[in-house]
Design an enzyme around this catalytic site. Structure first.
Site, short mmCIF file in Angstrom:
data_model
loop_
_atom_site.label_atom_id
_atom_site.label_comp_id
_atom_site.label_asym_id
_atom_site.label_seq_id
_atom_site.Cartn_x
_atom_site.Cartn_y
_atom_site.Cartn_z
N GLU A 1 7.12 -15.02 -11.75
CA GLU A 1 6.59 -13.79 -11.16
C GLU A 1 5.90 -12.91 -12.21
O GLU A 1 4.85 -12.32 -11.94
CB GLU A 1 7.77 -13.03 -10.53
CG GLU A 1 7.44 -11.75 -9.85
CD GLU A 1 8.66 -11.13 -9.17
OE1 GLU A 1 9.80 -11.49 -9.52
OE2 GLU A 1 8.47 -10.28 -8.29
N GLU B 1 16.88 -17.80 -9.12
CA GLU B 1 16.51 -16.43 -9.46
C GLU B 1 15.82 -16.39 -10.84
O GLU B 1 14.81 -15.71 -11.02
CB GLU B 1 17.75 -15.53 -9.44
CG GLU B 1 17.53 -14.09 -9.83
CD GLU B 1 16.50 -13.35 -8.98
OE1 GLU B 1 16.06 -13.88 -7.94
OE2 GLU B 1 16.12 -12.23 -9.38
N LYS C 1 5.59 -4.44 -4.45
CA LYS C 1 7.05 -4.35 -4.38
C LYS C 1 7.56 -4.46 -2.95
O LYS C 1 8.51 -5.15 -2.67
CB LYS C 1 7.48 -3.02 -5.00
CG LYS C 1 8.96 -2.79 -4.96
CD LYS C 1 9.57 -3.08 -6.30
CE LYS C 1 11.06 -3.04 -6.28
NZ LYS C 1 11.63 -4.19 -6.97
N CYS D 1 0.84 -1.19 0.00
CA CYS D 1 0.00 0.00 0.00
C CYS D 1 0.88 1.25 0.00
O CYS D 1 1.96 1.26 0.57
CB CYS D 1 -0.96 0.09 1.18
SG CYS D 1 -2.12 -1.26 1.28
N ASN E 1 -1.38 2.08 5.60
CA ASN E 1 -0.45 1.08 5.08
C ASN E 1 -0.04 0.18 6.24
O ASN E 1 0.42 0.69 7.26
CB ASN E 1 0.78 1.78 4.49
CG ASN E 1 1.88 0.80 4.14
OD1 ASN E 1 1.62 -0.36 3.82
ND2 ASN E 1 3.12 1.25 4.21
N GLY E 2 -0.23 -1.13 6.09
CA GLY E 2 0.16 -2.03 7.17
C GLY E 2 -1.02 -2.88 7.61
O GLY E 2 -1.99 -3.05 6.86
N HIS F 1 16.13 -37.98 -8.82
CA HIS F 1 15.55 -38.45 -7.56
C HIS F 1 14.06 -38.13 -7.48
O HIS F 1 13.49 -38.07 -6.39
CB HIS F 1 16.33 -37.88 -6.39
CG HIS F 1 17.77 -38.31 -6.44
ND1 HIS F 1 18.19 -39.56 -6.07
CD2 HIS F 1 18.86 -37.67 -6.91
CE1 HIS F 1 19.48 -39.68 -6.28
NE2 HIS F 1 19.92 -38.54 -6.79
N ARG G 1 3.69 -0.34 -5.04
CA ARG G 1 3.48 -0.87 -3.69
C ARG G 1 2.16 -1.65 -3.57
O ARG G 1 1.88 -2.25 -2.55
CB ARG G 1 3.47 0.27 -2.67
CG ARG G 1 4.76 1.05 -2.63
CD ARG G 1 4.67 2.17 -1.65
NE ARG G 1 4.65 1.69 -0.29
CZ ARG G 1 5.71 1.51 0.48
NH1 ARG G 1 6.89 1.83 0.01
NH2 ARG G 1 5.60 1.05 1.69
N LYS H 1 11.98 -15.13 -11.42
CA LYS H 1 11.69 -14.01 -12.31
C LYS H 1 10.64 -14.40 -13.33
O LYS H 1 9.69 -13.67 -13.58
CB LYS H 1 12.99 -13.60 -13.02
CG LYS H 1 13.15 -12.15 -13.26
CD LYS H 1 13.75 -11.36 -12.13
CE LYS H 1 13.12 -11.61 -10.78
NZ LYS H 1 13.79 -10.96 -9.69
N TRP I 1 -2.72 -2.69 -1.68
CA TRP I 1 -2.47 -4.13 -1.85
C TRP I 1 -3.31 -4.80 -0.77
O TRP I 1 -3.05 -4.67 0.42
CB TRP I 1 -0.99 -4.44 -1.66
CG TRP I 1 -0.66 -5.86 -2.01
CD1 TRP I 1 -0.40 -6.36 -3.24
CD2 TRP I 1 -0.56 -6.97 -1.11
NE1 TRP I 1 -0.14 -7.72 -3.17
CE2 TRP I 1 -0.24 -8.12 -1.87
CE3 TRP I 1 -0.72 -7.12 0.27
CZ2 TRP I 1 -0.06 -9.37 -1.30
CZ3 TRP I 1 -0.55 -8.38 0.84
CH2 TRP I 1 -0.22 -9.49 0.05
O1 M6R Z 1 12.70 -5.15 -0.66
P1 M6R Z 1 13.27 -6.53 -0.46
O2 M6R Z 1 14.57 -6.70 -1.16
O3 M6R Z 1 13.38 -6.91 0.98
O4 M6R Z 1 12.23 -7.50 -1.14
C1 M6R Z 1 12.42 -8.88 -1.11
C2 M6R Z 1 11.50 -9.60 -2.06
O5 M6R Z 1 10.16 -9.28 -1.78
C3 M6R Z 1 11.79 -9.27 -3.52
O6 M6R Z 1 13.12 -9.52 -3.86
C4 M6R Z 1 10.87 -10.07 -4.45
O7 M6R Z 1 11.17 -11.42 -4.37
C5 M6R Z 1 10.96 -9.56 -5.88
N1 M6R Z 1 9.65 -9.21 -6.34
C6 M6R Z 1 11.51 -10.56 -6.81
O8 M6R Z 1 11.58 -10.06 -8.11
#
Ligand code: M6R
Length: 607
Positions: free
Chosen positions: A487, A480, A602, A2, A100-101, A503, A27, A484, A76
């Site tokens: 996501e 990673e 984010k 948020c 927010n929170g 396995h 956010r 990506k 969010w």
């Molecule tokens: O702000 P942060 O680096 O703590 O965030 C961690 C994860 O939420 C962040 O890296 C998330 O996995 C990304 N969306 C991946 O692309």
């Protein structure tokens, strides 16, 4: 999650609020809304969906607004589905809030307020906070906010307007980030500075338990007992252009292209006389020699950067490194002691689980070193030592340049730990540092022709599922790559240690199933190639990512993405680029909103 904004001054606030909200949409984008003071009344316009899909439409239907004070929110969803009614701002004719929170005890508060005759309309936790402030309101906003905050449990920040104080906005912070922007005859609030860069670079950082009463002339900040607090004015170092797309179609693509510069900016200031230098945070060789273990704690991509760190620190410095997902670490009663170093990695510096892990490490008495991108963020301020990454603002929800600089930093840390522990000589260390300094050029070389990535991505778009495989550092990188892709493309994928396939997982391989094999580690190449053959024989369509000069035959791979060659240890910094771009193009080709993937935000400030 948020985003909160607020403005009071002489200008019409509608466009300022909407514009600032756009900068915070990363956010959360389940809904958006604003509440403004118009002719002595609170007028609220809010709608489900992204700003352009909902709020803008509603605003155009609701006609001209004449208001110079207001608050705004991009959501969010945590409590209650995304809907108009659950959108913020939330309140009644006397008070309106953006939040927010999470209000953890909202059920209890709600029952209490229902007992007092309040009626609830939404399913949100926010409504309990709004009504509680209204309940305590007796003509003094700060008094009402203090009393409400004393009752509310959770981590949150609020922006508030009161009908009786039409030229004021109020803000309170309990853990979730909130800043007060300082303009010339106008003032702002925002969840983070990217929202305000167009208007001002000066701001106050609110701390937990602080309430700001804000007029166009300035802000009075006090604690919950009404004691005034003198805050230092902070100045943002980011530039407004850094938070804009600059001609790229998406933030993600722009941020991928910013990686060479971001790595240079992050590593250069930490290299003195050819050696890694941690003086700025106070981490000495003596301290390094005293640590029994190094923990690296983070979430998502930041945790994956930690895995790169584990491989290189352990292999160079022979020091045990434990990498943990913050949400697991904090609840598993870790074997952490005051003799350990805990490296906390976070782009935003606000991730709830990562922050909680940091607090745990601080309580145990371990040394904590935060590696953070956002200056002044909670994690940066709560750690005993802090080093900033200089990636600039990362707007795309999918992390690229932040992951890259976090990984690059891991090399500096590994070299210093190895040097401090006598595992490498100064000369060897200088050689390693010099190699690291060439990486930005190799990363840039990967970006000179994007066609191969687009072509490989076109092979994936129709797939239901795929695998990323690799060994050693390539396995860490596969995680990673897989994150990506899933996501932003919404194609299911998993990363697997190539040697572990037999396995169980190999039974998933079906005719045409794509497998992306990361094959950059030459000492493991023969074994990785065997694993590629095993899946290809069973029908997989294998796309290999490997350094130029490595030969992979057509029995092992159907498609090869060649990347510039470096020593094996450094290959993750190069090889991640094709993985990012394949994911990017897969998302584009599937018509997804690349920068704002569904269900995500984010900055994950709830656990
Ligand atoms: O702000 P942060 O680096 O703590 O965030 C961690 C994860 O939420 C962040 O890296 C998330 O996995 C990304 N969306 C991946 O692309």
């Amino acid at each position: 999650m948020c985003g909160i904004v607020g403005y009071t001054g002489k200008k019409q606030c509608r466009d300022i609020l909407v514009n600032s909200l756009r900068k915070l949409e990363y956010r959360g984008y389940d809904s958006a809304g604003i509440a403004v003071m118009e002719d002595g009344h609170i007028k609220t316009v809010k709608a489900k969906g992204k700003i352009n899909d909902g709020l803008i439409v509603k605003l155009s239907e609701s006609g001209e607004l004449n208001a110079v004070t207001g608050i705004g929110h991009t959501r969010w969803a945590t409590h209650g589905e995304p809907s108009d009614i659950n959108s913020h701002p939330i309140g009644n004719s006397r008070v309106s809030i953006v939040h927010n929170g999470i209000i953890e005890n909202y059920r209890k508060l709600k029952n209490f307020l229902i007992g007092k005759g309040y009626k609830f309309e939404s399913e949100t936790d926010t409504e309990a906070a709004a009504k509680l402030i209204d309940y305590y309101y007796n003509g003094d906003p700060v008094d009402a906010i203090s009393k409400a905050v004393t009752d509310i449990e959770g981590a949150y920040s609020l922006g508030i307007i009161f009908r009786d104080f039409p030229d004021m906005i109020y803000a309170v912070r309990k853990d979730s980030p909130l800043i007060v922007g300082i303009g010339d005859g106008e003032m702002y609030i925002a969840s983070d500075m990217t929202a305000l860069l167009e208007y001002t670079k000066k701001y106050y950082l609110l701390d937990t338990g602080e309430i700001a009463s804000i007029s166009a002339k300035g802000a009075v900040i006090c604690d919950l007992h009404g004691n005034k607090i003198n805050k230092e004015v902070q100045t943002a170092t980011w530039d407004v252009s850094e938070a804009e797309k600059g001609g790229f179609e998406h933030f993600m693509l722009k941020e991928i292209h910013e990686q060479p510069a971001a790595v240079r900016k992050t590593i250069s200031p930490r290299i003195k006389d050819g050696l890694p230098c941690f003086d700025e945070c106070g981490l000495t060789d003596e301290m390094i020699r005293g640590y029994k273990h190094i923990y690296i704690i983070a979430c998502g991509s930041a945790m994956h950067a930690g895995l790169i760190g584990k491989y290189i620190i352990e292999s160079l410095a022979r020091t045990p490194v434990i990498v943990d997902i913050a949400s697991e670490f904090r609840y598993r009663n870790p074997l952490l002691t005051a003799d350990d170093l805990v490296v906390i990695v976070s782009q935003s510096g606000e991730t709830a689980d990562t922050k909680a892990a940091l607090e745990l490490a601080n309580e145990v008495g371990a040394d904590t070193l935060a590696l953070v991108n956002v200056v002044g963020s909670s994690i940066a301020r709560e750690a005993k030592m802090v080093m900033y990454t200089y990636a600039g603002p990362e707007i795309s929800v999918a992390s690229t340049k932040a992951y890259m600089v976090q990984s690059a930093f891991m090399y500096l840390l590994a070299f210093r730990v190895a040097l401090a522990r006598g595992r490498i000589t100064e000369e060897e260390c200088r050689e390693l540092v010099a190699k690291l300094e060439t990486m930005p050029d190799l990363i840039a070389e990967c970006l000179s022709d994007l066609d191969p990535y687009r072509r490989s991505a076109s092979r994936l778009v129709g797939a239901d599922s795929l695998l990323y495989i690799g060994r050693g550092l390539d396995y860490a990188l596969s995680m990673e790559g897989s994150l990506k892709l899933k996501e932003i493309s919404y194609i299911h994928s998993e990363s697997y240690a190539a040697g572990e396939l037999k396995h169980g997982t190999i039974s998933l391989i079906d005719d045409g199933m794509p497998v992306i094999a990361v094959a950059t580690q030459r000492d493991l190449l023969a074994k990785t190639i065997s694993n590629m053959r095993e899946v290809k024989t069973r029908g997989a369509y294998v796309i290999a990512v490997c350094p130029k000069g490595v030969s992979i035959d057509s029995e092992s791979a159907d498609d090869i993405i060649e990347i510039p060659s470096a020593d094996d240890m450094f290959m993750p910094l190069v090889a991640v680029v094709p993985l990012q771009l394949v994911a990017y193009y897969a998302s584009v080709l599937r018509g997804n909103d690349v920068d704002k993937p569904r269900n995500l935000a984010k900055s994950v400030t709830v656990e």
